[in-house]
Design an enzyme around this catalytic site. Structure first.
Site, PDB file in Angstrom:
ATOM      1  N   ASP A 175       0.833  -1.110  -0.069  1.00  0.00           N
ATOM      2  CA  ASP A 175       0.093   0.062   0.087  1.00  0.00           C
ATOM      3  C   ASP A 175       0.754   1.432   0.153  1.00  0.00           C
ATOM      4  OD1 ASP A 175      -1.579  -2.117   0.737  1.00  0.00           O
ATOM      5  OD2 ASP A 175      -2.853  -1.126   1.960  1.00  0.00           O
ATOM      6  N   ARG A 207       2.748   3.835   9.995  1.00  0.00           N
ATOM      7  CA  ARG A 207       1.721   3.904   8.999  1.00  0.00           C
ATOM      8  C   ARG A 207       1.636   4.961   8.018  1.00  0.00           C
ATOM      9  NH1 ARG A 207      -1.622  -0.319   8.656  1.00  0.00           N
ATOM     10  NH2 ARG A 207      -3.102   1.069   7.576  1.00  0.00           N
ATOM     11  N   GLU A 405       2.346  -8.245  11.993  1.00  0.00           N
ATOM     12  CA  GLU A 405       1.912  -7.948  10.722  1.00  0.00           C
ATOM     13  C   GLU A 405       3.406  -7.697   9.873  1.00  0.00           C
ATOM     14  OE1 GLU A 405       0.039  -4.193  10.285  1.00  0.00           O
ATOM     15  OE2 GLU A 405      -0.496  -4.490   8.222  1.00  0.00           O
TER      16      GLU A 405
HETATM   17  C1  GLC Z   1      -2.327  -3.889   4.540  1.00  0.00           C
HETATM   18  C2  GLC Z   1      -1.302  -4.557   3.604  1.00  0.00           C
HETATM   19  C3  GLC Z   1      -2.463  -5.339   2.504  1.00  0.00           C
HETATM   20  C4  GLC Z   1      -2.939  -6.242   3.227  1.00  0.00           C
HETATM   21  C5  GLC Z   1      -3.861  -5.597   4.547  1.00  0.00           C
HETATM   22  C6  GLC Z   1      -4.372  -6.724   5.391  1.00  0.00           C
HETATM   23  O1  GLC Z   1      -3.364  -2.817   4.023  1.00  0.00           O
HETATM   24  O2  GLC Z   1      -0.775  -3.344   2.930  1.00  0.00           O
HETATM   25  O3  GLC Z   1      -1.161  -5.943   1.622  1.00  0.00           O
HETATM   26  O4  GLC Z   1      -3.506  -7.064   2.505  1.00  0.00           O
HETATM   27  O5  GLC Z   1      -3.065  -4.743   5.227  1.00  0.00           O
HETATM   28  O6  GLC Z   1      -3.257  -7.554   5.973  1.00  0.00           O
END
Ligand code: GLC
Length: 433
Positions: A175, A207, A405
């Site tokens: 993202d 973020r 994450e």
């Molecule tokens: C964030 C990541 C994306 C992922 C989502 C849920 O938005 O950038 O790749 O799918 O989180 O984990």
């Protein structure tokens, strides 16, 4: 620098990490689909579910197939599988279904995500203990997968260039990658006030900035304002990228889909067409290779310029089988230097880039499923040292910090959401046996 390849994992630790990983998936199960993590991401995400199903496969095969079936329940009539399915309401996430405005039977976003589904499904079929169930499920899912891949090529490359386009950084799954900076900068900002939710769950230093969010939301509005009209959006979207991550993941998945079709006797003229589209990608990918830096870059289609920043997406061309032998050798050298450049690898942005930020979302941190894909590519191309090194570093991250994450490549510290599904799933699938 510690030699992380020397780290071994004893049986008892592996066992307890396995139990923790299974528990993470069970805790994130909302009755047939798995949220990435509670609070921060309370819905079903496309590529998260594909990866998470690989984890479920290790201890509950019917549940793994259900994950994929529920994801396909949100497929649009045109074949698109959305990036998020909003199965139930939740106040902990923004922007929710009303902002997206895509009111299908199951509310969803109006963009997709890296199509790793066919690759995951092939892996699931090949490793299934219950092969009768697996064959039955893949046979039922096959047509939906074909529709999804047709959508990618027809909707996102209507001019047969060989390179699909993406309309939103969130579609790339990476993202906040610096590869989008210039292209995103040209997008107007939204002119309405909003309250973000992500920064109330996670330290804002991990973020995206508000200036990026304003543009993310402008694009969401743009799709809605134009009623999700494919042709209009293709012609007028103020953000259009050839994203290497999507291109590589789609390419490998198309080849995997054809293998599935062969195995089950399901190939037809539509899959032949997909094979032709994959050939076009093989012919076109060279235009994303930069001779002077020996690297693949994403391209801003609107300005026809390469986004010259080294992100881990470039290494996925090896995983896709899209790099020539000489390019693969050169990418392997680059990967070796990349590994040496930080304590843990593979940083999502090369540590020598000025935009590198080791703990900000996609501008440096490590994601485990990306490591799995990169290592798979190098292993299959005969570069086992590189593949093993990445796998050991990845194992070491889990040992150091558990199932976050993403991870800081300098310290190994976990960042972003805790108790994260795809991190636990990759551990089960790739790290703990
Ligand atoms: C964030 C990541 C994306 C992922 C989502 C849920 O938005 O950038 O790749 O799918 O989180 O984990």
């Amino acid at each position: 620098m510690i030699d992380s390849t020397a780290v071994t994992i004893d049986k008892a630790t592996a066992l307890s990490l396995k139990e923790l990983a299974k528990q993470t998936l069970k805790d994130n199960d909302l009755g047939g689909y798995t949220v990435p993590t509670h609070g921060l991401y309370p819905f079903q995400w496309n590529w998260d579910s594909a990866i998470t199903a690989l984890g479920w496969m290790k201890f509950d095969e019917p549940r793994a197939w259900q994950e994929i079936e529920i994801l396909f329940s949100g497929q649009w009539d045109n074949g698109m599988v959305p990036h998020i399915l909003f199965h139930k309401n939740s106040e902990t996430y923004f922007p929710g279904p009303n902002i997206w405005g895509a009111n299908r039977a199951i509310k969803s976003t109006s963009i997709s995500q890296p199509p790793v589904l066919a690759t995951a499904i092939k892996e699931m079929l090949e490793t299934a203990k219950d092969s009768a169930l697996a064959t039955e499920k893949v046979t039922q899912l096959f047509n939906k997968l074909v529709e999804y891949h047709l959508w990618w090529y027809n909707d996102r490359d209507p001019q047969n260039t060989g390179l699909v386009v993406t309309y939103h950084p969130w579609e790339s799954g990476m993202d906040n990658s610096p590869a989008w900076d210039d292209a995103l900068h040209a997008v107007p900002c939204v002119d309405w006030e909003y309250t973000r939710r992500d920064t109330s769950h996670v330290d804002p230093s991990q973020r995206p900035h508000k200036s990026e969010y304003d543009r993310f939301l402008y694009l969401v509005d743009f799709f809605k304002r134009h009623n999700f009209d494919s042709q209009y959006i293709f012609d007028n979207c103020p953000y259009k990228m050839n994203d290497l991550g999507i291109i590589a993941i789609l390419h490998r998945a198309t080849k995997d889909l054809l293998i599935l079709g062969d195995k089950l006797g399901l190939n037809d003229e539509r899959t032949e067409y997909l094979a032709k589209r994959a050939k076009m990608t093989e012919q076109a990918i060279g235009s994303l290779w930069c001779e002077s830096s020996n690297y693949f870059y994403c391209r801003n289609v609107l300005t026809n310029s390469l986004a010259k920043v080294k992100t881990s997406a470039g290494l996925l061309c090896v995983y896709a089988g899209l790099a020539t032998k000489a390019q693969t050798e050169s990418l392997n050298n680059t990967a070796q230097q990349w590994i040496e450049a930080s304590q843990f690898s593979i940083a999502s942005t090369h540590p020598s880039e000025t935009c590198y930020e080791p703990q900000r979302y996609w501008r440096g941190p490590i994601w485990l499923h990306i490591n799995w894909m990169i290592a798979l590519g190098f292993a299959e191309s005969g570069f086992t040292n590189t593949a093993n090194h990445i796998q050991q570093d990845t194992r070491n991250l889990v040992l150091t910090s558990g199932y976050y994450e993403y991870f800081n490549p300098e310290t190994g510290a976990g960042c972003g959401g805790k108790n994260f599904s795809w991190t636990a799933a990759i551990a089960l699938h790739w790290l703990l046996d």
